[in-house]
Design an enzyme around this catalytic site. Sequence first.
Site: not given
Ligand code: GAL
Length: 401
Positions: A148, A192-193, A213
């Site tokens: 992430d 996230w692009g 998301d």
């Molecule tokens: C976001 C990610 C999600 C999930 C989440 C967990 O940044 O895009 O898919 O992994 O974190 O905290």
Amino acid sequence: MKKQFLWIVAAFFFLNVSAQKFDQLAKTPPMGWNSWNKFGCNVSEKLIMGIADEMVSNGMKDAGYEYVVIDDCWQVGRDENGEIVADKERFPHGIKYLADYVHSKGLKFGIYSCAGIFTCQGRPGGRGHEFQDARTYASWGVDYLKYDWCYAITGDKQVSHSSAEHAMTSYSTMRDALYEAGRPVVFSICDWGFQKAWEWGKDVGHLWRTYHDIKDQWNSLLEIIDKQKGLERYAGPGHWNDPDMMEVGNGGMTIEEYKAHFSLWCMLAAPLMAGNDIQNMDTEIKGILTNKEMIALDQDVLGKQGVCYRDNGDYEIWIKELSNNERAVCLFNRSDEKKSVQVNFDLLLKVTRPRGKEEQYNLGNYIVRDLWEHKELSMKESTAFVDMPPHSVKVYRYIRK
Ligand code: GAL
């Protein structure tokens, strides 16, 4: 002089060898299940083992689902040596035990971490511990890592102002760490692009998120789908655009909408990561997730992402080139009204066909199959009227006779 030259060559060779991702992985888009969309932080050994069991017994494994991935919240700290520590209450036997269990079912095991100091849920991230963590993951038997982008700049959860160079460097460090640890791992970039990973991700990871998301809502789906338009040229075997894990079966959309969701993901050659509670899903949802004719579009070896060929606002036509000069066409009614659309099957076979292959793209050479009805069309006429409920799709495959 000669010696110096040899050193330079050796150094170049070494740098090149270490700076690479595992090459023979994700030749088709990865398929599996991820805990986040349904369970958030409520992950445990019991859940993951149950999911693995279910994937085998309900036919998902058979349909191609392979990776069982624990998302955020499995980790609680680092020990005095900096080793990542899993939550002992939720994972009493440790992560290796769980990975072994998943492997014993003939499945693969995935985990989540973050390029920042913390994960998005404030757990310890990978920054500064990349090589150490990669070795740990290899020793546990991890096959897939979702990485992430929270706190990639200290103190800043969502790093929108960071640069592509920063992201590329951070993700490349983890790629190199995984490679050095020696266990083949599918590397899933999750920025996230924000930093346009499609422009630099091909040599770094096997898939990269293209947008924010997903939410279990129709509008979220439309927003994501719109962001995929034009990204098709960046995807191919071993490197995929990732519109996010699926929401199919999570309850916020109708069956027609979930069919549209799944169809578009297949047309996009998207990674197919189920995100629902597969231990408690009804047969309709299971039928969507395990529609093998749809999955075959996603997994086609040519590895071409589908394109939006016609965009009429609330009605779209998507086309995906398949191997063996076949193709899939998806009619997409995005509107809140039902529609009756006139479809010219001859034309849809010919448009955007590859150059030099004009002769082969002849309707007489093909069977046209409806992939949700599981039926061949009679094709007495090359044109037909098709009724489409609101928020629905029709997906056809042109199969060579
Ligand atoms: C976001 C990610 C999600 C999930 C989440 C967990 O940044 O895009 O898919 O992994 O974190 O905290």
